[in-house]
Scaffold this active site. Structure first.
Site, PDB file in Angstrom:
ATOM      1  CE  LYS A 121       4.194   6.058  -7.179  1.00 14.33           C
ATOM      2  NZ  LYS A 121       3.971   7.068  -6.583  1.00 14.33           N
ATOM      3  CE  LYS A 202      17.998  -0.116  -4.868  1.00 13.13           C
ATOM      4  NZ  LYS A 202      17.736   1.023  -4.724  1.00 13.13           N
ATOM      5  CE  LYS A 205       6.207   1.802   2.500  1.00 13.76           C
ATOM      6  NZ  LYS A 205       5.340   0.971   2.033  1.00 13.76           N
TER       7      LYS A 205
END
Ligand code: TRP
Length: 339
Positions: A121, A202, A205
């Site tokens: 991140k 995968k 969203k």
């Protein structure tokens, strides 16, 4: 001996949390939420929406608030039951950040700097705030505050859970036995739901290709469209296998939706084309998600009901949290809070 004098053994505590990231997709539903729901009968369940974690990366405040309501509505619609479980917002319960501070004072800096998620991140951001580094300590506090025995998490959270275990052991060792050392609960079923457009990645969203992801609040016609246009291969043979990632994915989706084995589905569709197969997959997904969407549409309009659910969840969670917190404060040497 009369039955009533026997104390019922306490149910093991299950806790899991998720960030309020907006819409849940089929992978979240089959791989996580559905399994959490199944644990509600024989466990004391805590389901937290971790809004304090959500502010560790750039975000929009009004959207965070909307997403918190929306996530709650999706969880309830998916079967997390406020009557049996404690559904709460992390920021509503005093104790998460307090315990995180105390655990942070037991946590070597280097261990936080080595967290793979922190490294990932922070690479994506220009500047990194201390909150992002501290994220796993807050997560450990979420877990230990309720003395959770089992923590359902995805693979990507294993390292964070390991830290929670280390901190529990460290606290127990430095002060005295206080925390249960939590075990991860990693479910296999449904945990590898792949993108409909790239079945080697995968389902996500944030996939820019809208046909890749089925959201649990999608309309039936959109679900059908997405599944009918799912990537397969040119062999027209309904069989699972490493050489057929698209068909394998559709088989595991249908298997997870219907509870039937992949082998049973393979023999049902032997000799049939992909058209028939995809139609059956779409039917199964729509049948499963339709009641979820209908319930969600009702709930999301009813702020009053959502606020009541959050209030009840927070009250119950708070009672447990205060108990842990006062025990911990005493052990670390704080003077008892004046009443
Ligand atoms: N870090 C978790 C995630 O992004 C969310 C989380 C926060 C969590 N606190 C937790 C998960 C406690 C399990 C238990 O998925």
């Amino acid at each position: 001996m009369s039955e009533t004098s026997e104390k019922k053994p306490a149910k093991p505590v299950v806790l899991t949390c998720a960030q309020p990231t907006g819409r849940l997709h089929l992978g979240n539903y089959l791989g996580a939420v559905l399994n959490w729901g199944r644990m509600q009968d024989d466990h004391e369940c805590y389901f937290g929406i971790v809004d304090q974690h959500a502010i560790t990366v750039p975000y929009v405040p009004a959207q965070l608030r909307e997403n918190t309501y929306s996530c709650l509505a999706q969880y309830v619609a998916s079967g997390l039951d406020p009557a049996r479980s404690r559904l709460f917002a992390q920021s509503h319960v005093i104790g998460h950040t307090e315990l995180a501070w105390i655990l942070g004072c037991l946590c070597p800096l280097g261990q936080l700097e080595r967290m793979t998620q922190f490294k990932d991140k922070s690479r994506k951001q220009e500047s990194v705030d201390a909150g992002l580094l501290f994220y796993p300590v807050l997560m450990a506090a979420d877990i230990l505050l309720y003395n959770a025995a089992l923590v359902p998490v995805g693979d990507d959270q294993k390292q964070h859970l390991e830290l929670a275990r280390d901190l529990a052991e460290k606290f127990n060792h430095r002060y005295s036995d206080t925390f249960k050392v939590p075990e991860p609960f990693i479910s296999k079923v449904g945990s590898r739901i792949m993108s409909l457009q790239d079945p080697t990645a995968k389902m996500s969203k944030s996939d820019p290709n809208h046909a890749a992801t089925v959201f649990i609040t999608d309309r039936p016609e959109d679900i059908r469209k997405k599944i009918m246009s799912a990537v397969t291969d040119s062999s027209a043979e309904v069989r699972a296998g490493a050489d057929k990632p698209g068909v394998t994915n559709l088989l595991s989706i249908m298997s997870a939706c219907t509870g039937r084995s992949v082998a049973a589905l393979e023999s049902e569709f032997a000799g049939k084309g992909y058209g028939d197969f995809k139609k059956a997959v779409a039917d199964a997904v729509v049948a499963m998600l339709d009641p979820v969407r209908l319930r969600y549409d009702e709930l999301i309009k009813d702020r009053g009901e959502l606020d009541r659910i959050l209030k009840a969840g927070a009250e119950q969670a708070q009672a447990t949290a205060f108990r842990t917190l006062s025990k911990v404060n005493r052990k670390v040497g704080f003077v008892e809070r004046p009443r």
